[in-house]
Write an enzyme that holds these catalytic residues in place. Structure first.
Site, PDB file in Angstrom:
ATOM      1  N   TYR A  53      13.925   1.830  23.748  1.00  0.00           N
ATOM      2  CA  TYR A  53      14.543   3.165  23.644  1.00  0.00           C
ATOM      3  C   TYR A  53      14.487   3.915  24.974  1.00  0.00           C
ATOM      4  O   TYR A  53      15.386   4.696  25.306  1.00  0.00           O
ATOM      5  CB  TYR A  53      13.909   3.957  22.488  1.00  0.00           C
ATOM      6  CG  TYR A  53      14.364   3.416  21.161  1.00  0.00           C
ATOM      7  CD1 TYR A  53      13.602   2.477  20.469  1.00  0.00           C
ATOM      8  CD2 TYR A  53      15.611   3.765  20.646  1.00  0.00           C
ATOM      9  CE1 TYR A  53      14.064   1.911  19.290  1.00  0.00           C
ATOM     10  CE2 TYR A  53      16.082   3.213  19.473  1.00  0.00           C
ATOM     11  CZ  TYR A  53      15.310   2.276  18.805  1.00  0.00           C
ATOM     12  OH  TYR A  53      15.779   1.713  17.632  1.00  0.00           O
ATOM     13  N   ARG A  56      17.593   2.773  26.708  1.00  0.00           N
ATOM     14  CA  ARG A  56      18.829   3.380  26.163  1.00  0.00           C
ATOM     15  C   ARG A  56      18.883   4.859  26.523  1.00  0.00           C
ATOM     16  O   ARG A  56      19.930   5.411  26.820  1.00  0.00           O
ATOM     17  CB  ARG A  56      18.862   3.211  24.632  1.00  0.00           C
ATOM     18  CG  ARG A  56      19.082   1.763  24.201  1.00  0.00           C
ATOM     19  CD  ARG A  56      19.055   1.623  22.685  1.00  0.00           C
ATOM     20  NE  ARG A  56      20.207   2.288  22.072  1.00  0.00           N
ATOM     21  CZ  ARG A  56      20.277   2.533  20.750  1.00  0.00           C
ATOM     22  NH1 ARG A  56      19.268   2.185  19.961  1.00  0.00           N
ATOM     23  NH2 ARG A  56      21.333   3.125  20.241  1.00  0.00           N
ATOM     24  N   GLN A  86      26.062   8.376  12.918  1.00  0.00           N
ATOM     25  CA  GLN A  86      24.998   7.367  12.901  1.00  0.00           C
ATOM     26  C   GLN A  86      24.467   7.182  14.325  1.00  0.00           C
ATOM     27  O   GLN A  86      23.491   6.472  14.541  1.00  0.00           O
ATOM     28  CB  GLN A  86      25.527   6.028  12.371  1.00  0.00           C
ATOM     29  CG  GLN A  86      26.044   6.106  10.940  1.00  0.00           C
ATOM     30  CD  GLN A  86      26.799   4.854  10.557  1.00  0.00           C
ATOM     31  OE1 GLN A  86      26.219   3.845  10.138  1.00  0.00           O
ATOM     32  NE2 GLN A  86      28.111   4.900  10.690  1.00  0.00           N
ATOM     33  N   VAL A  88      22.806   7.998  17.979  1.00  0.00           N
ATOM     34  CA  VAL A  88      21.608   8.739  18.399  1.00  0.00           C
ATOM     35  C   VAL A  88      21.825   9.387  19.777  1.00  0.00           C
ATOM     36  O   VAL A  88      20.950  10.060  20.299  1.00  0.00           O
ATOM     37  CB  VAL A  88      20.361   7.800  18.409  1.00  0.00           C
ATOM     38  CG1 VAL A  88      20.040   7.367  16.983  1.00  0.00           C
ATOM     39  CG2 VAL A  88      20.557   6.591  19.319  1.00  0.00           C
ATOM     40  N   HIS A 104      20.587   8.881  11.887  1.00  0.00           N
ATOM     41  CA  HIS A 104      19.638   7.875  12.369  1.00  0.00           C
ATOM     42  C   HIS A 104      18.765   8.395  13.504  1.00  0.00           C
ATOM     43  O   HIS A 104      18.186   7.604  14.243  1.00  0.00           O
ATOM     44  CB  HIS A 104      20.397   6.609  12.805  1.00  0.00           C
ATOM     45  CG  HIS A 104      21.093   5.946  11.657  1.00  0.00           C
ATOM     46  ND1 HIS A 104      22.086   5.007  11.832  1.00  0.00           N
ATOM     47  CD2 HIS A 104      20.971   6.101  10.316  1.00  0.00           C
ATOM     48  CE1 HIS A 104      22.532   4.610  10.643  1.00  0.00           C
ATOM     49  NE2 HIS A 104      21.867   5.280   9.711  1.00  0.00           N
ATOM     50  N   THR A 176      32.886   2.930  12.975  1.00  0.00           N
ATOM     51  CA  THR A 176      31.721   2.363  12.301  1.00  0.00           C
ATOM     52  C   THR A 176      32.160   1.179  11.459  1.00  0.00           C
ATOM     53  O   THR A 176      33.198   1.219  10.799  1.00  0.00           O
ATOM     54  CB  THR A 176      30.974   3.383  11.418  1.00  0.00           C
ATOM     55  OG1 THR A 176      29.932   2.713  10.695  1.00  0.00           O
ATOM     56  CG2 THR A 176      31.901   4.096  10.440  1.00  0.00           C
ATOM     57  N   SER A 177      31.342   0.139  11.490  1.00  0.00           N
ATOM     58  CA  SER A 177      31.691  -1.068  10.721  1.00  0.00           C
ATOM     59  C   SER A 177      31.289  -0.906   9.254  1.00  0.00           C
ATOM     60  O   SER A 177      31.487  -1.816   8.450  1.00  0.00           O
ATOM     61  CB  SER A 177      30.962  -2.284  11.322  1.00  0.00           C
ATOM     62  OG  SER A 177      29.545  -2.085  11.205  1.00  0.00           O
TER      63      SER A 177
HETATM   64  N1  APR Z   1      37.011   3.146  19.262  1.00  0.00           N
HETATM   65  C1  APR Z   1      36.759   3.191  17.935  1.00  0.00           C
HETATM   66  N2  APR Z   1      36.065   2.239  17.272  1.00  0.00           N
HETATM   67  C2  APR Z   1      35.627   1.187  17.992  1.00  0.00           C
HETATM   68  C3  APR Z   1      35.852   1.071  19.392  1.00  0.00           C
HETATM   69  C4  APR Z   1      36.580   2.105  20.023  1.00  0.00           C
HETATM   70  N3  APR Z   1      36.842   2.079  21.339  1.00  0.00           N
HETATM   71  N4  APR Z   1      35.283  -0.106  19.808  1.00  0.00           N
HETATM   72  C5  APR Z   1      34.717  -0.679  18.714  1.00  0.00           C
HETATM   73  N5  APR Z   1      34.929   0.090  17.623  1.00  0.00           N
HETATM   74  C6  APR Z   1      34.497  -0.145  16.246  1.00  0.00           C
HETATM   75  C7  APR Z   1      34.263  -1.595  15.877  1.00  0.00           C
HETATM   76  O1  APR Z   1      35.494  -2.201  15.485  1.00  0.00           O
HETATM   77  C8  APR Z   1      33.295  -1.456  14.705  1.00  0.00           C
HETATM   78  O2  APR Z   1      33.994  -1.266  13.479  1.00  0.00           O
HETATM   79  O3  APR Z   1      33.238   0.482  16.089  1.00  0.00           O
HETATM   80  C9  APR Z   1      32.508  -0.174  15.049  1.00  0.00           C
HETATM   81  C10 APR Z   1      31.103  -0.453  15.552  1.00  0.00           C
HETATM   82  O4  APR Z   1      30.359  -1.013  14.499  1.00  0.00           O
HETATM   83  P1  APR Z   1      28.788  -1.258  14.731  1.00  0.00           P
HETATM   84  O5  APR Z   1      28.578  -1.861  16.073  1.00  0.00           O
HETATM   85  O6  APR Z   1      28.298  -1.970  13.490  1.00  0.00           O
HETATM   86  O7  APR Z   1      28.161   0.204  14.796  1.00  0.00           O
HETATM   87  P2  APR Z   1      27.773   1.153  13.591  1.00  0.00           P
HETATM   88  O8  APR Z   1      28.720   0.981  12.446  1.00  0.00           O
HETATM   89  O9  APR Z   1      27.651   2.515  14.168  1.00  0.00           O
HETATM   90  O10 APR Z   1      26.306   0.627  13.172  1.00  0.00           O
HETATM   91  C11 APR Z   1      25.641   1.407  12.191  1.00  0.00           C
HETATM   92  O11 APR Z   1      23.667   0.073  12.552  1.00  0.00           O
HETATM   93  O12 APR Z   1      22.196  -0.955  13.956  1.00  0.00           O
HETATM   94  C12 APR Z   1      22.397   0.166  13.187  1.00  0.00           C
HETATM   95  O13 APR Z   1      21.391   2.241  13.524  1.00  0.00           O
HETATM   96  C13 APR Z   1      22.392   1.410  14.026  1.00  0.00           C
HETATM   97  O14 APR Z   1      23.656   3.436  13.691  1.00  0.00           O
HETATM   98  C14 APR Z   1      23.760   2.016  13.785  1.00  0.00           C
HETATM   99  C15 APR Z   1      24.166   1.395  12.462  1.00  0.00           C
END
Ligand code: APR
Length: 234
Positions: A53, A56, A86, A88, A104, A176-177
């Protein structure tokens, strides 16, 4: 004023240069989640987690809000906006968003290992004091730790986020995925008739029953298009 809730994830900050978690090259490709983002990992090797951390956090002053963050903040000229993130990082706040719920935790805050969610233990780190080291103490004398919600820990702000989601007249999901609960479950609190917009360059597994409009673009270009859509008849 109509109410908008914007649920954001790592993709919101991708265009600011902060890597996502699950995209190719994401953080979880370079680090094992169980080592750096779980309470067990912290107990097993606190120095490894503190350094993850610290690394980051050091990146934050080097990045700035992207156009997408700025346009989410600009929505506040027309709507009552709550950002539920989500992430930080502090990029929504730095872009001017005034109501941000961090599900988070926050990279620029530190807290007590003994009672991490005790408000009297939460302290804000500064540019001068960014790193947390073994031996740094919280007010209650226990080891200082990042104010981050790790896997396996409670998400105290989820109730507030659910409340906000129930009241949304428009719901926007950006970057977000929808892999991680309870954040991903917030859509179930959104009223069936509430229009939902997804901004993401990729398809996202969509488990909620809501119909939604998918703007298949990055956060900045997607918010340009959506802001135009949401303000043209105002
Ligand atoms: N603009 C918009 N979306 C984007 C871009 C972009 N330029 N680039 C990537 N993405 C999308 C991806 O397609 C994906 O759907 O952002 C999403 C990222 O997904 P993750 O990496 O899984 O991130 P997130 O959903 O925030 O993860 C949730 O998981 O590890 C934990 O605590 C951590 O808060 C995090 C949580």
């Amino acid at each position: 004023m109509k109410k908008i809730v914007v649920l954001t994830g790592a993709g919101m900050s991708a265009e600011s240069g902060i890597s996502t978690f699950r995209d190719s090259g994401g953080l979880w490709e370079q680090h094992r989640v169980e080592d750096v983002a779980t309470i067990e990992g912290y107990i097993r090797n606190p120095k490894l987690v503190l350094d993850f951390y610290n690394e980051r956090r050091r990146q934050l002053p080097l990045v700035k809000p992207c156009r997408g963050h700025e346009l989410v903040a600009a929505l506040e000229q027309y709507y009552d906006v709550t950002v539920v993130t989500q992430n930080v990082d502090d990029l929504h706040e730095r872009a001017g968003s005034t109501k941000v719920i961090h599900l988070h935790g926050e990279l620029m805050k530190a807290t007590s290992t003994r009672s991490p969610n005790n408000p009297t233990q939460i302290q804000t780190l500064t540019q001068e004091h960014m790193d947390i080291h073994i031996g740094d103490k919280a007010a209650d004398g226990s080891q200082l730790r990042p104010f981050i919600v790790w896997f396996g820990e409670a998400v105290p702000k989820i109730e507030e986020a659910a409340e906000e989601s129930m009241k949304a007249d428009i719901y926007i999901v950006i970057g977000t995925s929808l892999n991680v609960y309870p954040a991903a479950g917030l859509l179930q609190y959104v009223a069936p008739e509430t229009p939902v917009y997804l901004i993401d360059p990729k398809d996202v597994p969509w488990t909620s029953g809501h119909r939604y409009t998918h703007i298949k673009k990055g956060a900045s270009a997607g918010m340009e298009e959506l802001l135009e859509l949401l303000t043209k008849d105002l």
